[in-house]
Design a protein around this motif. Structure first.
Motif, PDB file in Angstrom:
ATOM      1  N   MET A   1       0.851  -1.181   0.000  1.00 47.29           N
ATOM      2  CA  MET A   1       0.000   0.000   0.000  1.00 47.29           C
ATOM      3  C   MET A   1       0.889   1.235   0.000  1.00 47.29           C
ATOM      4  SD  MET A   1      -2.766   1.116   2.827  1.00 47.29           S
ATOM      5  CE  MET A   1      -3.448   2.733   2.754  1.00 47.29           C
ATOM      6  N   LYS A   2       0.590   2.140  -0.880  1.00 40.99           N
ATOM      7  CA  LYS A   2       1.353   3.375  -0.954  1.00 40.99           C
ATOM      8  C   LYS A   2       0.409   4.538  -0.652  1.00 40.99           C
ATOM      9  CE  LYS A   2       4.920   5.487  -3.635  1.00 40.99           C
ATOM     10  NZ  LYS A   2       5.850   5.316  -4.711  1.00 40.99           N
ATOM     11  N   ILE A   3       0.792   5.356   0.300  1.00 48.53           N
ATOM     12  CA  ILE A   3      -0.007   6.534   0.655  1.00 48.53           C
ATOM     13  C   ILE A   3       0.355   7.650  -0.319  1.00 48.53           C
ATOM     14  CG2 ILE A   3      -0.556   8.200   2.472  1.00 48.53           C
ATOM     15  CD1 ILE A   3      -1.333   5.413   3.309  1.00 48.53           C
ATOM     16  N   SER A   4      -0.649   8.228  -0.971  1.00 47.83           N
ATOM     17  CA  SER A   4      -0.405   9.289  -1.953  1.00 47.83           C
ATOM     18  C   SER A   4      -0.185  10.629  -1.251  1.00 47.83           C
ATOM     19  CB  SER A   4      -1.597   9.389  -2.905  1.00 47.83           C
ATOM     20  OG  SER A   4      -2.706   9.950  -2.227  1.00 47.83           O
ATOM     21  N   THR A   5       0.062  11.651  -2.059  1.00 45.15           N
ATOM     22  CA  THR A   5       0.238  12.991  -1.497  1.00 45.15           C
ATOM     23  C   THR A   5      -1.040  13.455  -0.796  1.00 45.15           C
ATOM     24  OG1 THR A   5      -0.331  14.001  -3.617  1.00 45.15           O
ATOM     25  CG2 THR A   5       2.017  13.741  -3.120  1.00 45.15           C
ATOM     26  N   LYS A   6      -2.209  12.976  -1.247  1.00 48.12           N
ATOM     27  CA  LYS A   6      -3.462  13.336  -0.569  1.00 48.12           C
ATOM     28  C   LYS A   6      -3.391  12.945   0.900  1.00 48.12           C
ATOM     29  CE  LYS A   6      -7.401  12.204  -2.452  1.00 48.12           C
ATOM     30  NZ  LYS A   6      -8.456  11.535  -3.240  1.00 48.12           N
ATOM     31  N   GLY A   7      -3.021  11.709   1.155  1.00 53.16           N
ATOM     32  CA  GLY A   7      -2.941  11.228   2.532  1.00 53.16           C
ATOM     33  C   GLY A   7      -1.836  11.903   3.317  1.00 53.16           C
ATOM     34  N   ARG A   8      -0.680  12.053   2.684  1.00 54.66           N
ATOM     35  CA  ARG A   8       0.461  12.657   3.382  1.00 54.66           C
ATOM     36  C   ARG A   8       0.204  14.124   3.719  1.00 54.66           C
ATOM     37  NH1 ARG A   8       4.624  11.559  -0.787  1.00 54.66           N
ATOM     38  NH2 ARG A   8       5.800  13.110   0.349  1.00 54.66           N
ATOM     39  N   TYR A   9      -0.295  14.889   2.754  1.00 59.57           N
ATOM     40  CA  TYR A   9      -0.566  16.306   3.002  1.00 59.57           C
ATOM     41  C   TYR A   9      -1.760  16.478   3.937  1.00 59.57           C
ATOM     42  CZ  TYR A   9       2.605  17.451  -0.895  1.00 59.57           C
ATOM     43  OH  TYR A   9       3.690  17.577  -1.728  1.00 59.57           O
ATOM     44  N   GLY A  10      -2.738  15.597   3.817  1.00 60.11           N
ATOM     45  CA  GLY A  10      -3.888  15.649   4.720  1.00 60.11           C
ATOM     46  C   GLY A  10      -3.468  15.428   6.162  1.00 60.11           C
ATOM     47  N   LEU A  11      -2.551  14.489   6.361  1.00 58.86           N
ATOM     48  CA  LEU A  11      -2.027  14.243   7.705  1.00 58.86           C
ATOM     49  C   LEU A  11      -1.234  15.457   8.199  1.00 58.86           C
ATOM     50  CD1 LEU A  11      -2.390  11.902   9.612  1.00 58.86           C
ATOM     51  CD2 LEU A  11      -0.291  10.902   8.729  1.00 58.86           C
ATOM     52  N   THR A  12      -0.525  16.129   7.281  1.00 55.32           N
ATOM     53  CA  THR A  12       0.199  17.356   7.639  1.00 55.32           C
ATOM     54  C   THR A  12      -0.773  18.422   8.122  1.00 55.32           C
ATOM     55  OG1 THR A  12       1.973  16.894   6.060  1.00 55.32           O
ATOM     56  CG2 THR A  12       1.718  19.189   6.761  1.00 55.32           C
ATOM     57  N   ILE A  13      -1.870  18.617   7.387  1.00 54.55           N
ATOM     58  CA  ILE A  13      -2.892  19.597   7.796  1.00 54.55           C
ATOM     59  C   ILE A  13      -3.387  19.268   9.199  1.00 54.55           C
ATOM     60  CG2 ILE A  13      -5.261  20.414   7.409  1.00 54.55           C
ATOM     61  CD1 ILE A  13      -4.799  19.887   4.389  1.00 54.55           C
ATOM     62  N   MET A  14      -3.746  18.011   9.403  1.00 48.02           N
ATOM     63  CA  MET A  14      -4.324  17.605  10.687  1.00 48.02           C
ATOM     64  C   MET A  14      -3.323  17.749  11.833  1.00 48.02           C
ATOM     65  SD  MET A  14      -7.444  16.970  10.007  1.00 48.02           S
ATOM     66  CE  MET A  14      -8.122  15.933  11.300  1.00 48.02           C
ATOM     67  N   MET A  15      -2.057  17.456  11.572  1.00 43.32           N
ATOM     68  CA  MET A  15      -1.035  17.621  12.615  1.00 43.32           C
ATOM     69  C   MET A  15      -0.853  19.099  12.967  1.00 43.32           C
ATOM     70  SD  MET A  15       1.744  14.749  11.465  1.00 43.32           S
ATOM     71  CE  MET A  15       2.982  15.257  12.680  1.00 43.32           C
ATOM     72  N   GLU A  16      -0.891  19.960  11.963  1.00 47.92           N
ATOM     73  CA  GLU A  16      -0.770  21.404  12.219  1.00 47.92           C
ATOM     74  C   GLU A  16      -1.959  21.899  13.052  1.00 47.92           C
ATOM     75  OE1 GLU A  16       1.665  23.549  11.622  1.00 47.92           O
ATOM     76  OE2 GLU A  16       2.931  22.160  10.509  1.00 47.92           O
TER      77      GLU A  16
ATOM     78  N   ALA B   1     -11.807  19.861   2.314  1.00 43.84           N
ATOM     79  CA  ALA B   1     -13.256  19.635   2.137  1.00 43.84           C
ATOM     80  C   ALA B   1     -13.689  18.242   2.590  1.00 43.84           C
ATOM     81  CB  ALA B   1     -13.652  19.895   0.686  1.00 43.84           C
ATOM     82  N   PRO B   2     -13.036  17.158   2.137  1.00 44.49           N
ATOM     83  CA  PRO B   2     -13.468  15.845   2.634  1.00 44.49           C
ATOM     84  C   PRO B   2     -13.234  15.666   4.136  1.00 44.49           C
ATOM     85  CG  PRO B   2     -11.646  15.601   1.062  1.00 44.49           C
ATOM     86  CD  PRO B   2     -12.032  17.039   1.087  1.00 44.49           C
ATOM     87  N   LEU B   3     -12.207  16.305   4.675  1.00 41.96           N
ATOM     88  CA  LEU B   3     -11.957  16.221   6.122  1.00 41.96           C
ATOM     89  C   LEU B   3     -13.082  16.927   6.890  1.00 41.96           C
ATOM     90  CD1 LEU B   3      -8.106  16.902   6.089  1.00 41.96           C
ATOM     91  CD2 LEU B   3      -9.231  14.709   6.566  1.00 41.96           C
ATOM     92  N   ARG B   4     -13.548  18.041   6.339  1.00 36.33           N
ATOM     93  CA  ARG B   4     -14.672  18.767   6.955  1.00 36.33           C
ATOM     94  C   ARG B   4     -15.959  17.957   6.820  1.00 36.33           C
ATOM     95  NH1 ARG B   4     -14.790  23.209   3.969  1.00 36.33           N
ATOM     96  NH2 ARG B   4     -16.523  22.421   2.746  1.00 36.33           N
ATOM     97  N   ASN B   5     -16.191  17.393   5.632  1.00 33.34           N
ATOM     98  CA  ASN B   5     -17.399  16.597   5.402  1.00 33.34           C
ATOM     99  C   ASN B   5     -17.440  15.363   6.295  1.00 33.34           C
ATOM    100  OD1 ASN B   5     -18.210  18.422   3.471  1.00 33.34           O
ATOM    101  ND2 ASN B   5     -17.450  17.210   1.749  1.00 33.34           N
TER     102      ASN B   5
ATOM    103  N   VAL C   1      -7.924   9.819   9.231  1.00 34.30           N
ATOM    104  CA  VAL C   1      -7.524  10.765   8.188  1.00 34.30           C
ATOM    105  C   VAL C   1      -7.248  10.035   6.871  1.00 34.30           C
ATOM    106  CG1 VAL C   1      -5.812  12.516   7.536  1.00 34.30           C
ATOM    107  CG2 VAL C   1      -6.565  12.331   9.926  1.00 34.30           C
ATOM    108  N   ILE C   2      -6.471   8.972   6.935  1.00 32.04           N
ATOM    109  CA  ILE C   2      -6.085   8.235   5.721  1.00 32.04           C
ATOM    110  C   ILE C   2      -7.312   7.632   5.041  1.00 32.04           C
ATOM    111  CG2 ILE C   2      -4.760   6.263   4.836  1.00 32.04           C
ATOM    112  CD1 ILE C   2      -3.073   8.759   5.607  1.00 32.04           C
ATOM    113  N   ARG C   3      -8.237   7.074   5.807  1.00 31.66           N
ATOM    114  CA  ARG C   3      -9.437   6.480   5.196  1.00 31.66           C
ATOM    115  C   ARG C   3     -10.291   7.526   4.485  1.00 31.66           C
ATOM    116  NH1 ARG C   3      -9.012   3.453   9.841  1.00 31.66           N
ATOM    117  NH2 ARG C   3      -8.659   1.226   9.461  1.00 31.66           N
ATOM    118  N   VAL C   4     -10.397   8.731   5.075  1.00 30.49           N
ATOM    119  CA  VAL C   4     -11.180   9.797   4.438  1.00 30.49           C
ATOM    120  C   VAL C   4     -10.557  10.187   3.100  1.00 30.49           C
ATOM    121  CG1 VAL C   4     -11.797  12.254   4.613  1.00 30.49           C
ATOM    122  CG2 VAL C   4     -12.183  10.731   6.555  1.00 30.49           C
ATOM    123  N   LEU C   5      -9.239  10.320   3.071  1.00 30.24           N
ATOM    124  CA  LEU C   5      -8.574  10.842   1.877  1.00 30.24           C
ATOM    125  C   LEU C   5      -8.151   9.764   0.876  1.00 30.24           C
ATOM    126  CD1 LEU C   5      -6.443  13.561   3.658  1.00 30.24           C
ATOM    127  CD2 LEU C   5      -8.505  13.894   2.290  1.00 30.24           C
ATOM    128  N   GLU C   6      -7.853   8.565   1.355  1.00 38.39           N
ATOM    129  CA  GLU C   6      -7.345   7.509   0.479  1.00 38.39           C
ATOM    130  C   GLU C   6      -8.359   6.400   0.216  1.00 38.39           C
ATOM    131  OE1 GLU C   6      -4.420   7.479  -1.000  1.00 38.39           O
ATOM    132  OE2 GLU C   6      -3.269   8.967   0.091  1.00 38.39           O
TER     133      GLU C   6
END
Length: 139
Positions: A1-16, A47-51, A79-84
């Motif tokens: 399984m490879k996490i795309s930039t969606k998952g990686r950047y989404g996790l960055t947003i959430m950590m911030e 948007a998907p994180l908010r939804n 986070v990963i399930r929402v985005l990936e």
């Protein structure tokens, strides 16, 4: 399984947002600048994180985004399930050998266990093993 930039950047947003939890809203612009990411791309990810109910948006001049709940109650898996989408390293079929199907399921379950046992709080408070933790014995 490879996490795309969606998952990686989404996790960055959430950590911030987790790091600023309780301090008021954080703008995507500030997150983008701090992490040298595209603000436009972060807008697509929020948007998907908010939804999904993981973040709330605050309007106004000092608006931005906040976590909808405590960082200790949001996991990397959330986070990963929402985005990936679903966590699955392989699309297995009924034609797969039972032993291989079991292997794929155990891999999937192991990945899910790590993601689901790691909270945003764990991530923002992560500390690498330092040299002080390694003991040196002199004779």
């Amino acid at each position: 399984m490879k996490i795309s930039t969606k998952g990686r950047y989404g996790l960055t947003i959430m950590m911030e947002l987790a790091a600023k939890f309780g301090e008021g809203p954080t703008s995507l612009k500030s997150i983008a600048e701090k992490n040298q990411l595209s603000e436009h791309y972060l807008e697509q990810l929020i948007a998907p994180l908010r939804n999904a109910g993981l973040v709330k948006s605050i309007r106004g001049a000092y608006g931005g985004y906040i976590l909808s709940r405590d960082p200790a109650s949001i996991t990397a898996g959330d986070v990963i399930r929402v985005l990936e989408g679903p966590i699955s390293p392989v699309d297995f079929t009924e034609e797969d050998d039972p032993a291989k199907r079991d292997l794929w399921l155990r891999i999937r379950d192991s990945i899910a266990e790590v993601l689901d046992s790691t909270t945003l709080d764990n991530l923002i408070n992560y500390q690498e093993q330092s040299a002080a933790d390694n003991y040196m014995f002199y004779i």
